[in-house]
Motif scaffolding. Structure first.
Motif, PDB file in Angstrom:
ATOM      1  N   GLY A 424       2.619 -59.532  -8.899  1.00  0.00           N
ATOM      2  CA  GLY A 424       2.906 -59.950  -7.534  1.00  0.00           C
ATOM      3  C   GLY A 424       3.587 -61.295  -7.414  1.00  0.00           C
ATOM      4  O   GLY A 424       3.806 -61.776  -6.295  1.00  0.00           O
ATOM      5  N   HIS A 444       3.753 -60.735  -3.322  1.00  0.00           N
ATOM      6  CA  HIS A 444       3.252 -59.446  -2.815  1.00  0.00           C
ATOM      7  C   HIS A 444       1.947 -59.092  -3.499  1.00  0.00           C
ATOM      8  O   HIS A 444       1.732 -59.427  -4.672  1.00  0.00           O
ATOM      9  CB  HIS A 444       4.272 -58.328  -3.072  1.00  0.00           C
ATOM     10  CG  HIS A 444       5.535 -58.450  -2.278  1.00  0.00           C
ATOM     11  ND1 HIS A 444       5.679 -57.916  -1.015  1.00  0.00           N
ATOM     12  CD2 HIS A 444       6.717 -59.043  -2.577  1.00  0.00           C
ATOM     13  CE1 HIS A 444       6.901 -58.171  -0.579  1.00  0.00           C
ATOM     14  NE2 HIS A 444       7.548 -58.860  -1.502  1.00  0.00           N
ATOM     15  N   GLU A 445       1.104 -58.372  -2.775  1.00  0.00           N
ATOM     16  CA  GLU A 445      -0.108 -57.824  -3.365  1.00  0.00           C
ATOM     17  C   GLU A 445       0.258 -56.544  -4.113  1.00  0.00           C
ATOM     18  O   GLU A 445       0.891 -55.654  -3.562  1.00  0.00           O
ATOM     19  CB  GLU A 445      -1.146 -57.515  -2.277  1.00  0.00           C
ATOM     20  CG  GLU A 445      -1.679 -58.732  -1.549  1.00  0.00           C
ATOM     21  CD  GLU A 445      -2.532 -59.618  -2.443  1.00  0.00           C
ATOM     22  OE1 GLU A 445      -3.073 -59.098  -3.448  1.00  0.00           O
ATOM     23  OE2 GLU A 445      -2.664 -60.822  -2.154  1.00  0.00           O
ATOM     24  N   VAL A 448       5.669 -57.138  -7.381  1.00  0.00           N
ATOM     25  CA  VAL A 448       7.010 -57.253  -6.793  1.00  0.00           C
ATOM     26  C   VAL A 448       7.910 -56.262  -7.524  1.00  0.00           C
ATOM     27  O   VAL A 448       8.111 -56.386  -8.737  1.00  0.00           O
ATOM     28  CB  VAL A 448       7.580 -58.680  -6.936  1.00  0.00           C
ATOM     29  CG1 VAL A 448       8.924 -58.780  -6.226  1.00  0.00           C
ATOM     30  CG2 VAL A 448       6.606 -59.707  -6.379  1.00  0.00           C
ATOM     31  N   THR A 463      12.574 -59.605  -1.031  1.00  0.00           N
ATOM     32  CA  THR A 463      11.723 -58.947  -2.014  1.00  0.00           C
ATOM     33  C   THR A 463      10.992 -57.791  -1.354  1.00  0.00           C
ATOM     34  O   THR A 463      10.689 -57.813  -0.155  1.00  0.00           O
ATOM     35  CB  THR A 463      10.681 -59.914  -2.622  1.00  0.00           C
ATOM     36  OG1 THR A 463       9.821 -60.396  -1.569  1.00  0.00           O
ATOM     37  CG2 THR A 463      11.352 -61.084  -3.308  1.00  0.00           C
ATOM     38  N   GLY A 465       7.643 -54.924  -2.247  1.00  0.00           N
ATOM     39  CA  GLY A 465       6.528 -54.781  -3.174  1.00  0.00           C
ATOM     40  C   GLY A 465       5.723 -53.527  -2.985  1.00  0.00           C
ATOM     41  O   GLY A 465       5.989 -52.690  -2.109  1.00  0.00           O
ATOM     42  N   ASP A 467       2.902 -53.377  -1.800  1.00  0.00           N
ATOM     43  CA  ASP A 467       2.153 -53.429  -0.544  1.00  0.00           C
ATOM     44  C   ASP A 467       2.945 -52.877   0.631  1.00  0.00           C
ATOM     45  O   ASP A 467       2.460 -52.866   1.763  1.00  0.00           O
ATOM     46  CB  ASP A 467       1.709 -54.867  -0.249  1.00  0.00           C
ATOM     47  CG  ASP A 467       2.874 -55.854  -0.219  1.00  0.00           C
ATOM     48  OD1 ASP A 467       4.035 -55.412  -0.295  1.00  0.00           O
ATOM     49  OD2 ASP A 467       2.616 -57.073  -0.128  1.00  0.00           O
ATOM     50  N   THR A 469       5.690 -54.042   2.058  1.00  0.00           N
ATOM     51  CA  THR A 469       6.302 -55.024   2.959  1.00  0.00           C
ATOM     52  C   THR A 469       7.621 -55.516   2.399  1.00  0.00           C
ATOM     53  O   THR A 469       7.834 -55.549   1.183  1.00  0.00           O
ATOM     54  CB  THR A 469       5.371 -56.238   3.180  1.00  0.00           C
ATOM     55  OG1 THR A 469       5.201 -56.936   1.944  1.00  0.00           O
ATOM     56  CG2 THR A 469       4.021 -55.798   3.714  1.00  0.00           C
ATOM     57  N   GLU A 482       8.706 -68.777   2.374  1.00  0.00           N
ATOM     58  CA  GLU A 482       8.769 -67.484   3.060  1.00  0.00           C
ATOM     59  C   GLU A 482       9.270 -67.670   4.485  1.00  0.00           C
ATOM     60  O   GLU A 482       8.741 -68.489   5.246  1.00  0.00           O
ATOM     61  CB  GLU A 482       7.389 -66.822   3.065  1.00  0.00           C
ATOM     62  CG  GLU A 482       7.399 -65.435   3.701  1.00  0.00           C
ATOM     63  CD  GLU A 482       6.046 -64.742   3.629  1.00  0.00           C
ATOM     64  OE1 GLU A 482       5.679 -64.070   4.611  1.00  0.00           O
ATOM     65  OE2 GLU A 482       5.355 -64.882   2.591  1.00  0.00           O
ATOM     66  N   ARG A 485       8.223 -61.768   7.088  1.00  0.00           N
ATOM     67  CA  ARG A 485       7.634 -60.632   6.372  1.00  0.00           C
ATOM     68  C   ARG A 485       7.355 -59.516   7.381  1.00  0.00           C
ATOM     69  O   ARG A 485       6.843 -59.779   8.472  1.00  0.00           O
ATOM     70  CB  ARG A 485       6.334 -61.037   5.668  1.00  0.00           C
ATOM     71  CG  ARG A 485       5.687 -59.902   4.856  1.00  0.00           C
ATOM     72  CD  ARG A 485       4.401 -60.389   4.189  1.00  0.00           C
ATOM     73  NE  ARG A 485       4.659 -61.463   3.235  1.00  0.00           N
ATOM     74  CZ  ARG A 485       4.885 -61.278   1.945  1.00  0.00           C
ATOM     75  NH1 ARG A 485       4.880 -60.054   1.440  1.00  0.00           N
ATOM     76  NH2 ARG A 485       5.100 -62.310   1.150  1.00  0.00           N
TER      77      ARG A 485
END
Length: 513
Positions: A424, A444-445, A448, A463, A465, A467, A469, A482, A485
């Protein structure tokens, strides 16, 4: 990661080994012998009978849906009116009225397939396993095959399939010649002609699509001013596509310019498709391993892994065209082999073993230094390699438990590059400082999986990921900030690309479409 390929099956070798309770070497031998002895009994059926969970796993894999990669094609590259592979009216009439392949062709193909499988299986097993063929059983099977072919021919005669293939179904090559069609609406035809034309301000977007066992390249037209976004044409593939790379060099054309696309596949080949040819059923070129003095394998066959192959022996995970040296293409596979291809000669120029670094999942040519290639591996290594001397100029190690997903040079600051990984995190490196990172942060969780950088907006990066997003970032040598998002309805994000003509346009692909 080694992959064993069988009809409709592509599963990790270590997974099969754990089910069988064998070592990976013994598992390979078992599967090879099973495939040789049971020529008329598919390997997936054999293993499924022994291990019922195997069938369930295969069914799950058949449900995979995703966009594994996508790329933009620059404006003005594509032909305004692409060429079509068409059957002319005379050929179409001949098809409608009759003709067709003889059943003996099918029998001949099956015979060749059996011989190839026997030869290949014996080569792989060698002295470790002795294969005995039951002559009587083989004769019985061949007799049964002949009877089956006779029944096929008989049924074909009854259904009028061995003569006129489509007679009675379609009699007219041109619908306007059909007396039963009296209302000819030309408006739809005009709309189709207009959509078929590629305008100067159109971009093409090509997506590598996996849809429940069906594999294709989907070519879409995107026009920013008119807000158009539609499928223009597509190509069907025989193996799952894993990576895409457009290149605009065609050694066969007079001006050396073209609109070509390299496709890395699960089968270990690098296919080259001409995006200016619509309805094509085959790539214009296939770059694949060549064994030293070995018989060339049929398309989709298993590759030799004894060190004699000059090319890829496993799935091609990444590929990149060198725009500064347009005859050079680089590609990396799941076995850690890096190949530099000479496009002019359509063969490997250099083959490099990454020496235990794992599969090469990503690569990127330096924007200024034409011989420097950045690679990222499944075992956490990032290498800046000078391909003229096969030397690693600088190296970074993220740890053996971290997989490098993507690497990307910062084209606004050529000494720097971005690394995305499955933990991530985003990392920013300076090639003059091997082993250390200037910046590092969680993006990211779950990992990535896709990164991209704006063509003209300095510091703007996107980016995607696991997750689901999409994140936008402002990047500099001192900070990674950032900006925005947003969750997308695409599931896990696997790929994204910025437009090469519009600095604020990005296209995203996931496992929903």
């Amino acid at each position: 990661m080694a992959i064993w390929s069988a009809p409709n099956i592509k599963l990790p070798l270590d997974m099969i080994s754990s089910w069988l309770g064998y070592t990976e070497k013994d598992t390979k031998e078992f599967l090879t012998v099973a495939g040789v002895i049971n020529l008329f009994r598919p390997l997936d059926r054999l293993v499924a009978e022994l291990y019922p969970n195997f069938t369930q796993m295969c069914a799950q894999m058949e449900n995979v849906v995703l966009i594994s990669d996508l790329v933009f094609i620059k404006r003005g590259v594509a032909k305004s009116t692409p060429d079509k592979v068409e059957i002319d009216e005379a050929q179409l009439k001949e098809l409608l009225q009759g003709g067709g392949s003889d059943a003996s062709d099918d029998e001949e193909e099956l015979r060749e397939f059996k011989e190839d499988e026997m030869e290949e299986g014996k080569e792989q097993v060698g002295d470790a396993v002795k294969v005995k063929a039951d002559d009587e059983e083989m004769e019985d099977e061949e007799e049964a095959l002949k009877e089956l072919m006779k029944e096929y021919e008989k049924d074909g005669d009854d259904d009028q399939m061995s003569g006129p293939k489509m007679k009675g179904i379609a009699m007219y090559a041109n619908p306007k010649d059909d007396p039963y069609i009296t209302n000819h609406d030309d408006s739809d035809e005009e709309d189709e002609k207009d959509d078929f034309v590629i305008r100067p301000d159109d971009n093409l977007i090509v997506a590598a699509k996996v849809d429940q066992g069906q594999y294709s390249l989907e070519v879409r037209v995107y026009n920013e001013a008119a807000d158009d976004f539609y499928v223009h044409h597509d190509y069907l593939l025989e193996a799952p596509p894993l990576c895409l790379e457009p290149f605009y060099y065609d050694p066969g054309s007079d001006n050396k310019q073209g609109n070509l696309l390299a496709v890395g596949t699960m089968s270990g080949s690098l296919e080259v498709w001409d995006l200016d040819i619509v309805n094509s059923v085959d790539p214009v070129l296939i770059l694949e391993a060549e064994g030293s003095g070995k018989k060339k394998k049929k398309k989709g066959g298993r590759k030799k892994r004894d060190g004699t192959a000059q090319g890829h022996v496993d799935a091609v995970l990444s590929c990149r065209w060198n725009a500064q040296m347009p005859h050079v293409m680089a590609s990396g596979d799941a076995a850690g082999v890096l190949v530099l291809w000479d496009i002019d000669e359509a063969k490997p120029a250099t083959v490099i073993d990454a020496q235990g670094q794992g599969g090469i999942q990503s690569m990127n040519w330096h924007p200024v230094e034409s011989s420097v290639l950045l690679t990222g591996s499944m075992r956490g290594f990032v290498d800046a390699r000078d391909c003229r001397s096969d030397k690693v100029a600088a190296q970074w190690n993220l740890g053996s438990d971290v997989e490098v997903e993507k690497v990307l040079w910062d084209h606004f600051s050529p000494f720097h590059a971005v690394v995305a990984s499955n933990d991530g995190k985003l990392r920013y490196l300076d090639m003059r400082q091997p082993g250390t990172f200037l910046l590092e942060g969680l993006a990211h969780e779950g990992g990535v999986e896709a990164i991209g950088m704006s063509c003209a907006k300095k510091g703007l990066m996107a980016t995607g990921g696991a997750d689901g997003t999409l994140a936008l970032w402002s990047l500099s040598s001192s900070a990674l900030t950032e900006i925005h998002r947003t969750p997308l309805s695409l599931g896990r994000i696997h790929s994204l690309a910025f437009s090469p003509n519009s600095p604020l346009i990005v296209c995203v692909g996931g496992d929903k479409f």
